[in-house]
Write a protein that holds these residues in place. Structure first.
Motif, PDB file in Angstrom:
ATOM      1  N   PHE A 128       5.110  -2.215  -0.526  1.00 49.38           N
ATOM      2  CA  PHE A 128       4.751  -0.892  -0.470  1.00 49.38           C
ATOM      3  C   PHE A 128       4.749  -0.567   1.099  1.00 49.38           C
ATOM      4  O   PHE A 128       4.883   0.730   1.332  1.00 49.38           O
ATOM      5  CB  PHE A 128       3.636  -0.504  -1.233  1.00 49.38           C
ATOM      6  N   THR A 129       4.406  -1.492   1.738  1.00 47.35           N
ATOM      7  CA  THR A 129       4.406  -1.180   3.019  1.00 47.35           C
ATOM      8  C   THR A 129       5.802  -0.967   3.924  1.00 47.35           C
ATOM      9  O   THR A 129       6.121  -0.049   4.541  1.00 47.35           O
ATOM     10  CB  THR A 129       3.740  -2.322   4.071  1.00 47.35           C
ATOM     11  N   VAL A 130       6.706  -1.945   3.457  1.00 49.28           N
ATOM     12  CA  VAL A 130       8.096  -1.692   3.746  1.00 49.28           C
ATOM     13  C   VAL A 130       8.715  -0.570   3.258  1.00 49.28           C
ATOM     14  O   VAL A 130       9.559   0.188   4.028  1.00 49.28           O
ATOM     15  CB  VAL A 130       9.040  -3.039   3.513  1.00 49.28           C
ATOM     16  N   LEU A 131       8.412  -0.123   2.022  1.00 48.62           N
ATOM     17  CA  LEU A 131       8.995   0.873   1.250  1.00 48.62           C
ATOM     18  C   LEU A 131       8.659   2.249   1.882  1.00 48.62           C
ATOM     19  O   LEU A 131       9.442   2.887   2.207  1.00 48.62           O
ATOM     20  CB  LEU A 131       8.724   0.829  -0.136  1.00 48.62           C
ATOM     21  N   PHE A 132       7.664   2.164   2.306  1.00 50.27           N
ATOM     22  CA  PHE A 132       7.211   3.662   2.976  1.00 50.27           C
ATOM     23  C   PHE A 132       7.421   4.053   4.245  1.00 50.27           C
ATOM     24  O   PHE A 132       7.911   4.792   4.594  1.00 50.27           O
ATOM     25  CB  PHE A 132       5.617   4.032   2.729  1.00 50.27           C
ATOM     26  N   LEU A 133       7.063   2.691   5.136  1.00 47.13           N
ATOM     27  CA  LEU A 133       7.417   2.786   6.592  1.00 47.13           C
ATOM     28  C   LEU A 133       8.885   2.792   6.844  1.00 47.13           C
ATOM     29  O   LEU A 133       9.185   3.596   8.069  1.00 47.13           O
ATOM     30  CB  LEU A 133       6.657   1.831   7.279  1.00 47.13           C
ATOM     31  N   ALA A 134       9.833   2.119   6.219  1.00 44.90           N
ATOM     32  CA  ALA A 134      11.270   2.055   6.442  1.00 44.90           C
ATOM     33  C   ALA A 134      11.784   3.426   6.141  1.00 44.90           C
ATOM     34  O   ALA A 134      12.248   4.039   7.046  1.00 44.90           O
ATOM     35  CB  ALA A 134      11.853   1.139   5.714  1.00 44.90           C
ATOM     36  N   ALA A 135      11.420   3.928   4.928  1.00 40.65           N
ATOM     37  CA  ALA A 135      12.149   5.216   4.575  1.00 40.65           C
ATOM     38  C   ALA A 135      11.452   6.187   5.459  1.00 40.65           C
ATOM     39  O   ALA A 135      11.978   7.487   5.688  1.00 40.65           O
ATOM     40  CB  ALA A 135      11.860   5.428   3.258  1.00 40.65           C
ATOM     41  N   GLY A 136      10.087   6.187   5.662  1.00 36.84           N
ATOM     42  CA  GLY A 136       9.496   7.337   6.472  1.00 36.84           C
ATOM     43  C   GLY A 136       9.727   7.275   8.054  1.00 36.84           C
ATOM     44  O   GLY A 136       9.561   8.225   8.523  1.00 36.84           O
ATOM     45  N   THR A 137      10.221   6.148   8.444  1.00 34.66           N
ATOM     46  CA  THR A 137      10.671   6.146  10.054  1.00 34.66           C
ATOM     47  C   THR A 137      12.099   6.264  10.044  1.00 34.66           C
ATOM     48  O   THR A 137      12.702   7.102  10.943  1.00 34.66           O
ATOM     49  CB  THR A 137      10.103   4.974  10.441  1.00 34.66           C
ATOM     50  N   GLY A 138      12.971   5.542   9.293  1.00 31.00           N
ATOM     51  CA  GLY A 138      14.272   5.688   9.341  1.00 31.00           C
ATOM     52  C   GLY A 138      14.998   6.531   8.759  1.00 31.00           C
ATOM     53  O   GLY A 138      16.181   7.186   8.886  1.00 31.00           O
ATOM     54  N   GLY A 139      14.215   7.378   7.524  1.00 29.40           N
ATOM     55  CA  GLY A 139      14.852   8.268   6.856  1.00 29.40           C
ATOM     56  C   GLY A 139      15.376   7.788   5.616  1.00 29.40           C
ATOM     57  O   GLY A 139      16.118   6.720   5.610  1.00 29.40           O
ATOM     58  N   ALA A 140      15.413   8.347   4.500  1.00 29.90           N
ATOM     59  CA  ALA A 140      15.648   7.984   3.107  1.00 29.90           C
ATOM     60  C   ALA A 140      17.271   7.851   3.141  1.00 29.90           C
ATOM     61  O   ALA A 140      18.017   6.686   2.607  1.00 29.90           O
ATOM     62  CB  ALA A 140      15.080   8.806   1.858  1.00 29.90           C
TER      63      ALA A 140
END
Length: 475
Positions: A260-272
């Motif tokens: 869940f750390t990777v899922l949220f931070l990757a999409a919320g930083t790099g864009g879905a």
């Protein structure tokens, strides 16, 4: 006339020192088990999961990841009971053999073999691709073969060395995730989670509707796939009754936090939208805010290779044990279960699995390989959960050092979600039905025509079942 050094066991004959040539060495405690359990899976945090955003949108993948997190958590709790009651290297095969006889054990075991023998082929191509990115011009087949040879040798020359190395690269990969989280968190933007354009009639929250959640389930599995193989090390545990539940439970907790750390931070930083097609989502997510030349991007790329190596090495380790257990009991050719006289490793199973892996990686279709591997895994999940339920009914007095909390709800939840995951695979890629059915059919034919008539009664799983049946008849 029967030779003096041969004794008839079950439906076949084997040498008097048959089991002496097939004994593993105990050395693993909870820490090494945790390193292996997390290491099996950790590469899934670095690549692969993100394509689920394209299948179901961010929130569709989020729901799928929750569902699969529940499935794997309840499954790990259930497997902890099975592994302490039936502490043999066979894992799913040993559990299903005890609960549902030779056919059940074989079908579950082949699912694990398919998963663990084919998955390294896919990961090897990922490692080769990464190395090619750093050192362009090297032929893929040379890299794939070289990577396999290095880790096949390590797994052959010492199980303890292999698991200590596994612990080191797993910790390194987790440090990489911490570094990613520290640099990504200040730039998290919730609006970036909704960049996937919705299909007609749907919303940005679920751009492909409820079917998008179903389509994203195979990618939710990617965050946890292979942790169920930890009981393959049961005969190498110092104390399976205490160590195996600790290893399974601490591993799944670690993987849930990481997912869940990777899922949220990757999409919320790099864009879905960018993440949904990225081949290296974590470096690209940070690259979107820091620039690709930033030192942390390069560091993450190097550490990402450690994650790939952790999973590659760990799954080769597990593949050797899966093949070893089925071979020792006669379900697969018996020569595959011979262990190295000095290192006490199942080197024949490891090397034969490696040859299949190298061949598959070079000439196989990666998409089909991973589909077969995932399908085999889910079949083994279903068989394990059924085994837990059947054994509670048939053998309520079986010694269980650890009992699954919330029985029977816990294994039932895992069973239902495993069936959902099975059909989600059909929905995502219908050709998996044909290819996996064909592979399973070949194995079933071998068992039906030959190996079921040549089982080794003195193999631990077979002897366990025979003694239980004799006790039942006596009572």
């Amino acid at each position: 006339m029967q030779e003096p050094n041969v004794k008839v066991v079950g439906q076949t004959a084997c040498e008097a020192d048959y089991l002496e040539k097939r004994q593993l060495k105990r050395f693993a405690g909870p820490l090494l088990l945790w390193g292996l359990g997390v290491g099996y899976v950790i590469s899934g945090d670095y690549f692969g999961w993100n394509f689920g955003i394209g299948a179901g949108g961010f929130w569709g993948l989020f729901v799928a990841t929750i569902l699969m997190g529940i499935m794997y958590t309840t499954m790990c709790l259930t497997i902890s009971e099975l592994a302490t009651a039936i502490p043999f290297t066979g894992g799913a095969y040993a559990f299903a053999r005890k609960a549902m006889g030779p056919w059940g054990g074989y079908l579950a075991g082949i699912g694990v073999v398919l998963e663990y023998v084919l998955a390294p082929a896919v990961i090897a191509n990922g490692i080769a691709g990464y190395i090619t990115f750093i050192f362009p011009g090297l032929p893929k087949w040379v890299l794939v073969t070289g990577v396999f040879i290095i880790f096949l040798a390590m797994n052959t020359f010492g199980a303890k060395t292999t698991l200590n190395f596994e612990l080191a690269v797993t910790v390194t990969a987790l440090i990489g995730l911490v570094i990613f989280a520290v640099f990504a968190f200040p730039h998290f933007d919730a609006t970036k989670l909704l960049e996937i354009a919705p299909a007609a009639g749907n919303t940005r929250a679920l751009p492909f509707g409820l079917l998008g959640i179903w389509a994203a389930i195979p990618y939710g599995i990617w965050f946890y796939l292979a942790i169920e193989g930890l009981p393959l090390v049961s005969e190498e545990c110092n104390d399976p009754a205490k160590d195996m539940p600790k290893g399974l439970i601490t591993s799944i907790i670690t993987l849930l936090i990481a997912a869940f750390t990777v899922l949220f931070l990757a999409a919320g930083t790099g864009g879905a939208k960018a993440m949904s097609v990225s081949g290296s989502p974590l470096p690209e997510a940070l690259g979107a805010v820091y620039g690709n030349a930033h030192w942390v991007i390069k560091l993450l790329g190097i550490i990402g290779l450690a994650g790939l190596i952790a999973s590659f090495n760990g799954i080769i380790f597990g593949a050797g044990r899966a093949v070893f257990a089925l071979s020792r009991a006669g379900y697969l050719p018996r020569f595959l279960s011979i262990v190295h006289p000095r290192f006490r490793t199942p080197y024949v199973a490891i090397l034969v699995g490696g040859v299949i892996g190298i061949t598959s990686a070079i000439i196989g279709n990666g998409d089909i390989l991973i589909q077969i591997a995932v399908f085999g895994a889910v079949i083994s999940y279903i068989m394990m959960m059924l085994s837990a339920l059947v054994l509670r009914v048939r053998e309520p007095k079986l010694h269980r050092p650890y009992k699954v909390p919330g029985y029977p709800l816990t294994p039932v939840i895992a069973l239902i979600l495993a069936i959902v995951a099975l059909f989600a695979g059909f929905f995502y890629a219908p050709k998996v039905i044909l290819w996996t059915a064909l592979v399973y059919l070949l194995f079933v034919m071998y068992f039906w025509l030959y190996s079921r008539h040549h089982l080794v009664a003195k193999a631990p799983e077979e002897e366990f079942a025979i003694l239980a049946k004799a006790e039942e008849e006596l009572n």
